[in-house]
Design a protein around this motif. Structure first.
Motif, PDB file in Angstrom:
ATOM      1  N   ILE A 142       0.603  -0.968  -0.419  1.00  0.00           N
ATOM      2  CA  ILE A 142      -0.122  -0.189   0.251  1.00  0.00           C
ATOM      3  C   ILE A 142       0.411   1.247   0.017  1.00  0.00           C
ATOM      4  O   ILE A 142       0.301   1.737  -1.092  1.00  0.00           O
ATOM      5  CB  ILE A 142      -1.255   0.207   1.648  1.00  0.00           C
ATOM      6  N   LEU A 143       1.511   1.577   1.102  1.00  0.00           N
ATOM      7  CA  LEU A 143       2.811   2.764   0.968  1.00  0.00           C
ATOM      8  C   LEU A 143       3.793   2.525  -0.444  1.00  0.00           C
ATOM      9  O   LEU A 143       3.606   4.239  -0.982  1.00  0.00           O
ATOM     10  CB  LEU A 143       3.996   2.411   1.976  1.00  0.00           C
ATOM     11  N   GLY A 144       3.614   1.487  -1.490  1.00  0.00           N
ATOM     12  CA  GLY A 144       3.942   2.205  -2.753  1.00  0.00           C
ATOM     13  C   GLY A 144       3.298   1.731  -3.469  1.00  0.00           C
ATOM     14  O   GLY A 144       3.505   3.512  -4.139  1.00  0.00           O
ATOM     15  N   TYR A 145       2.321   1.879  -3.324  1.00  0.00           N
ATOM     16  CA  TYR A 145       0.828   2.325  -4.578  1.00  0.00           C
ATOM     17  C   TYR A 145       0.757   3.588  -4.145  1.00  0.00           C
ATOM     18  O   TYR A 145       0.360   4.873  -4.989  1.00  0.00           O
ATOM     19  CB  TYR A 145      -0.024   1.819  -4.459  1.00  0.00           C
ATOM     20  N   LEU A 146       0.577   4.100  -3.048  1.00  0.00           N
ATOM     21  CA  LEU A 146       0.594   5.238  -2.409  1.00  0.00           C
ATOM     22  C   LEU A 146       1.322   6.479  -2.269  1.00  0.00           C
ATOM     23  O   LEU A 146       0.979   7.366  -3.326  1.00  0.00           O
ATOM     24  CB  LEU A 146      -0.016   5.083  -0.186  1.00  0.00           C
ATOM     25  N   SER A 147       2.471   6.108  -3.467  1.00  0.00           N
ATOM     26  CA  SER A 147       3.893   6.771  -3.569  1.00  0.00           C
ATOM     27  C   SER A 147       3.859   6.972  -4.702  1.00  0.00           C
ATOM     28  O   SER A 147       3.646   7.558  -5.499  1.00  0.00           O
ATOM     29  CB  SER A 147       4.668   6.056  -3.258  1.00  0.00           C
ATOM     30  N   ALA A 148       2.646   5.894  -5.337  1.00  0.00           N
ATOM     31  CA  ALA A 148       3.102   5.887  -6.854  1.00  0.00           C
ATOM     32  C   ALA A 148       1.577   7.216  -7.337  1.00  0.00           C
ATOM     33  O   ALA A 148       1.880   7.246  -8.320  1.00  0.00           O
ATOM     34  CB  ALA A 148       2.317   4.751  -7.383  1.00  0.00           C
ATOM     35  N   THR A 149       0.468   6.766  -6.433  1.00  0.00           N
ATOM     36  CA  THR A 149      -0.451   7.604  -6.629  1.00  0.00           C
ATOM     37  C   THR A 149       0.413   9.145  -6.772  1.00  0.00           C
ATOM     38  O   THR A 149      -0.327  10.645  -7.499  1.00  0.00           O
ATOM     39  CB  THR A 149      -1.384   7.410  -5.800  1.00  0.00           C
ATOM     40  N   ILE A 150       0.640   9.510  -5.196  1.00  0.00           N
ATOM     41  CA  ILE A 150       1.219  10.675  -4.853  1.00  0.00           C
ATOM     42  C   ILE A 150       1.481  11.644  -6.168  1.00  0.00           C
ATOM     43  O   ILE A 150       1.376  12.936  -6.278  1.00  0.00           O
ATOM     44  CB  ILE A 150       1.730  11.163  -3.862  1.00  0.00           C
ATOM     45  N   THR A 151       2.776  10.676  -6.206  1.00  0.00           N
ATOM     46  CA  THR A 151       3.814  11.134  -7.860  1.00  0.00           C
ATOM     47  C   THR A 151       2.774  11.369  -8.862  1.00  0.00           C
ATOM     48  O   THR A 151       3.540  12.573  -9.661  1.00  0.00           O
ATOM     49  CB  THR A 151       4.654   9.988  -8.332  1.00  0.00           C
ATOM     50  N   PHE A 152       2.142  10.142  -9.578  1.00  0.00           N
ATOM     51  CA  PHE A 152       1.149  10.685 -10.280  1.00  0.00           C
ATOM     52  C   PHE A 152       0.167  11.635 -10.562  1.00  0.00           C
ATOM     53  O   PHE A 152       0.457  13.005 -11.794  1.00  0.00           O
ATOM     54  CB  PHE A 152       0.175   9.145 -10.719  1.00  0.00           C
ATOM     55  N   LEU A 153      -0.449  11.785  -9.321  1.00  0.00           N
ATOM     56  CA  LEU A 153      -1.322  13.057  -9.187  1.00  0.00           C
ATOM     57  C   LEU A 153      -0.883  14.507  -9.394  1.00  0.00           C
ATOM     58  O   LEU A 153      -0.956  15.065  -9.435  1.00  0.00           O
ATOM     59  CB  LEU A 153      -2.007  13.380  -7.664  1.00  0.00           C
ATOM     60  N   ALA A 154       0.350  14.646  -8.826  1.00  0.00           N
ATOM     61  CA  ALA A 154       1.167  16.206  -8.984  1.00  0.00           C
ATOM     62  C   ALA A 154       2.306  15.578 -10.067  1.00  0.00           C
ATOM     63  O   ALA A 154       1.425  17.409 -10.078  1.00  0.00           O
ATOM     64  CB  ALA A 154       2.687  15.603  -7.501  1.00  0.00           C
ATOM     65  N   GLY A 155       2.037  15.447 -10.599  1.00  0.00           N
ATOM     66  CA  GLY A 155       2.351  15.417 -12.439  1.00  0.00           C
ATOM     67  C   GLY A 155       1.481  15.546 -13.098  1.00  0.00           C
ATOM     68  O   GLY A 155       1.298  16.881 -14.154  1.00  0.00           O
ATOM     69  N   PHE A 156       0.006  14.981 -12.915  1.00  0.00           N
ATOM     70  CA  PHE A 156      -1.365  15.686 -13.286  1.00  0.00           C
ATOM     71  C   PHE A 156      -1.300  17.639 -12.964  1.00  0.00           C
ATOM     72  O   PHE A 156      -2.085  17.784 -13.914  1.00  0.00           O
ATOM     73  CB  PHE A 156      -2.409  14.838 -12.999  1.00  0.00           C
ATOM     74  N   ILE A 157      -1.284  17.595 -11.546  1.00  0.00           N
ATOM     75  CA  ILE A 157      -1.577  18.460 -11.031  1.00  0.00           C
ATOM     76  C   ILE A 157      -0.591  19.752 -11.706  1.00  0.00           C
ATOM     77  O   ILE A 157      -1.259  21.053 -11.964  1.00  0.00           O
ATOM     78  CB  ILE A 157      -1.956  18.734 -10.039  1.00  0.00           C
ATOM     79  N   LEU A 158       0.604  19.465 -11.911  1.00  0.00           N
ATOM     80  CA  LEU A 158       1.358  20.623 -12.660  1.00  0.00           C
ATOM     81  C   LEU A 158       0.868  20.278 -13.313  1.00  0.00           C
ATOM     82  O   LEU A 158       0.793  21.535 -14.764  1.00  0.00           O
ATOM     83  CB  LEU A 158       2.675  19.595 -12.519  1.00  0.00           C
ATOM     84  N   LEU A 159       0.658  19.918 -14.368  1.00  0.00           N
ATOM     85  CA  LEU A 159       0.534  19.693 -16.352  1.00  0.00           C
ATOM     86  C   LEU A 159      -0.510  20.639 -16.043  1.00  0.00           C
ATOM     87  O   LEU A 159      -0.626  21.547 -17.476  1.00  0.00           O
ATOM     88  CB  LEU A 159       0.068  18.740 -16.677  1.00  0.00           C
ATOM     89  N   MET A 160      -1.650  20.686 -15.254  1.00  0.00           N
ATOM     90  CA  MET A 160      -3.325  21.556 -15.864  1.00  0.00           C
ATOM     91  C   MET A 160      -3.187  22.997 -14.757  1.00  0.00           C
ATOM     92  O   MET A 160      -3.677  23.521 -15.332  1.00  0.00           O
ATOM     93  CB  MET A 160      -3.979  20.310 -14.801  1.00  0.00           C
ATOM     94  N   SER A 161      -1.869  23.228 -13.937  1.00  0.00           N
ATOM     95  CA  SER A 161      -1.739  24.466 -13.733  1.00  0.00           C
ATOM     96  C   SER A 161      -1.391  25.451 -14.264  1.00  0.00           C
ATOM     97  O   SER A 161      -1.478  26.721 -14.392  1.00  0.00           O
ATOM     98  CB  SER A 161      -1.008  23.932 -12.269  1.00  0.00           C
ATOM     99  N   SER A 162      -0.089  25.057 -15.243  1.00  0.00           N
ATOM    100  CA  SER A 162      -0.146  26.168 -16.424  1.00  0.00           C
ATOM    101  C   SER A 162       0.720  25.380 -17.221  1.00  0.00           C
ATOM    102  O   SER A 162       1.367  24.423 -17.931  1.00  0.00           O
ATOM    103  CB  SER A 162       1.488  26.723 -15.327  1.00  0.00           C
ATOM    104  N   PRO A 163       0.703  26.366 -18.853  1.00  0.00           N
ATOM    105  CA  PRO A 163       1.036  25.814 -20.135  1.00  0.00           C
ATOM    106  C   PRO A 163       2.682  26.122 -19.837  1.00  0.00           C
ATOM    107  O   PRO A 163       2.826  26.144 -20.965  1.00  0.00           O
ATOM    108  CB  PRO A 163       0.863  27.115 -20.819  1.00  0.00           C
ATOM    109  N   ALA A 164       3.124  26.855 -19.411  1.00  0.00           N
ATOM    110  CA  ALA A 164       4.685  27.342 -19.235  1.00  0.00           C
ATOM    111  C   ALA A 164       5.609  25.979 -19.450  1.00  0.00           C
ATOM    112  O   ALA A 164       4.824  24.758 -19.549  1.00  0.00           O
ATOM    113  CB  ALA A 164       5.051  27.209 -18.326  1.00  0.00           C
TER     114      ALA A 164
END
Length: 337
Positions: free
Chosen positions: A78-100
Motif C-alpha cells: 500500500i505504501l508503494g501504491y500510495l507513493s505512485a498515486t501521489i507522484t502521478f497526481l502531482a505530475g497531473f496537477i502540474l500539467l493542468m496548472s500552467s501552460p509554461a
C-alpha cells in the motif's frame, strides 16, 4: 542475514529517498536559472521510486529474518501504491496548472515517474510471498494479474511517449518530454520481467525459456534507451540534444534492474558461484550516473541546458544505488550459505 545488515539494507532506500527529496527541493529553491523549475520537481519525484523500493526491500527482508506479519504484508505494498498515486497526481496537477514549457515537461516526466513507482509497488506485491515458493503461494490468476498490471502500466507509458513524440516537431517541449517518457517506458517494461520472474518462481512454474528470456529482455530495454539517447545527442538543437544524457541514465537504471532478474534466473534450481558479484552491477551504474553528472555540471557552467540532465542524473544515481540494496538482499536471501 543478521539484523544489523537488514537494517542497513532497509535504510539505504530511505536515505536515497531523503537525498532525492532534499536535493530536488534545494534545486527548485536555489538559484535563478529556469532549468531548476524542471530539474527540481523531477528529482524530488524520484524519491518516491526509492520509497516504493523500500517497500520491496522491507517485504523481502522481513520474510528472511522471520519478522513478517499481516500488517507488513498489506501496509508495505500500500505504501508503494500510495507513493505512485501521489507522484502521478502531482505530475497531473502540474500539467493542468500552467501552460509554461517547464511545467509541461516536468508534469509529463513526473507522471512517468509515477508509472514506474506503480510498477515497483507491483514488484513489492509480488514479493509478499517470497519465501513461500514451495507452497505455490500465488494461484494462476493471481500471478497473471500481477504481470498484467505491470504490462498495462508499461503500455500506457509507451503510448504516452508516442503521443508526445508525434508532436515533437511542433515545439521542443514535446521533444524533450517524449524522449524522456520513452526512457521511462523502457524502465516500466524492464519491471515486467522482474514481476514475472518473482511471481512465476513463487508459483514454481518458472521455465527454462524464461530463465534465458527475461534478463535479456531487460538488457534489451536498457540498450534501447541508451542507444536512443546516443542518437538524440546528435540533434541539431543542443538544448534538445542534452535530453540524450537523461535517456542514457534511464538505460543505466534498466541495467541495474537487470541485475535483479539475472540473479533470480541464475540461482533458480542451481548454484551460481558468481551470485555475490551481481550486486556490483548497480554499483557501477550508480557511479557512471554520478561521474557523468559531474562532467555535465562542468558543461553547464558554459551552457545552461546541461543543468537539467546533470541534476537528473544525480537522482538516477541514487535509484541505481537503491537497487544495489535490493539485489544484495536477494543475494543474501537466496544464498545457500
Amino acid at each position: 542475514m543478521n539484523y544489523g545488515i537488514s537494517v542497513l539494507f532497509r535504510a539505504i532506500p530511505l536515505l536515497m529517498a531523503l537525498f532525492c527529496f532534499g536535493y530536488g527541493f534545494f534545486v527548485f529553491n536555489y538559484g535563478v536559472d529556469s532549468s531548476r523549475f524542471v530539474a527540481g520537481p523531477v528529482v524530488f519525484s524520484l524519491g518516491f521510486i526509492c520509497i516504493a523500493l523500500f517497500a520491496t526491500a522491507a517485504t523481502i527482508i522481513r520474510q528472511i529474518i522471520h519478522t513478517y506479519n499481516n500488517v507488513a504484508r498489506f501496509a508495505l505494498p500500500i505504501l508503494g501504491y500510495l507513493s505512485a498515486t501521489i507522484t502521478f497526481l502531482a505530475g497531473f496537477i502540474l500539467l493542468m496548472s500552467s501552460p509554461a514549457p517547464a511545467d509541461f515537461v516536468a508534469g509529463h516526466v513526473i507522471c512517468g515517474v509515477g508509472l514506474i513507482t506503480a510498477c515497483v509497488a507491483t514488484t513489492a506485491t509480488a514479493s509478499t510471498r517470497f519465501t513461500l515458493i514451495q507452497d505455490k503461494a500465488f494461484n494462476f490468476w493471481q500471478g497473471v494479474f500481477l504481470i498484467l498490471v505491470a504490462s498495462f502500466i508499461s503500455i500506457v507509458a509507451w503510448i504516452w511517449a508516442y503521443r508526445l513524440l508525434a508532436h515533437s516537431d511542433e515545439h521542443s517541449q514535446y521533444f524533450v518530454a517524449g524522449h524522456v517518457m520513452a526512457g521511462l517506458a523502457c524502465i516500466c517494461s524492464s519491471l515486467i520481467a522482474l514481476v514475472a520472474t518473482i511471481a512465476r518462481q513463487i508459483r514454481n512454474t518458472y521455465s527454462r525459456l524464461e530463465k534465458r528470456l527475461w534478463h535479456r529482455f531487460v538488457i534489451l530495454m536498457g540498450s534501447i534507451s541508451l542507444i536512443w539517447g546516443l542518437f538524440v545527442l546528435g540533434d541539431s538543437d543542443p538544448a534538445n540534444a542534452s535530453t540524450g544524457y537523461i535517456m542514457i541514465g534511464l538505460g543505466l537504471v534498466c541495467y541495474s534492474i537487470s541485475s535483479k532478474v539475472i540473479l533470480l534466473s541464475k540461482i533458480w534450481r542451481e548454484e551460481f558461484k558468481l551470485a555475490n558479484r551481481i550486486p556490483l552491477i548497480p554499483i557501477f551504474t550508480a557511479l557512471f550516473c554520478l561521474f557523468l553528472s559531474a562532467f555535465l555540471f562542468e558543461m553547464a557552467a558554459e551552457h545552461s541546458y546541461y543543468a537539467i540532465p546533470a541534476r537528473v542524473l544525480a537522482g538516477l544515481g541514487a535509484i541505481c544505488f537503491t537497487l544495489f540494496s535490493i539485489v544484495s538482499i536477494l543475494e543474501s536471501g537466496t544464498s545457500s550459505k
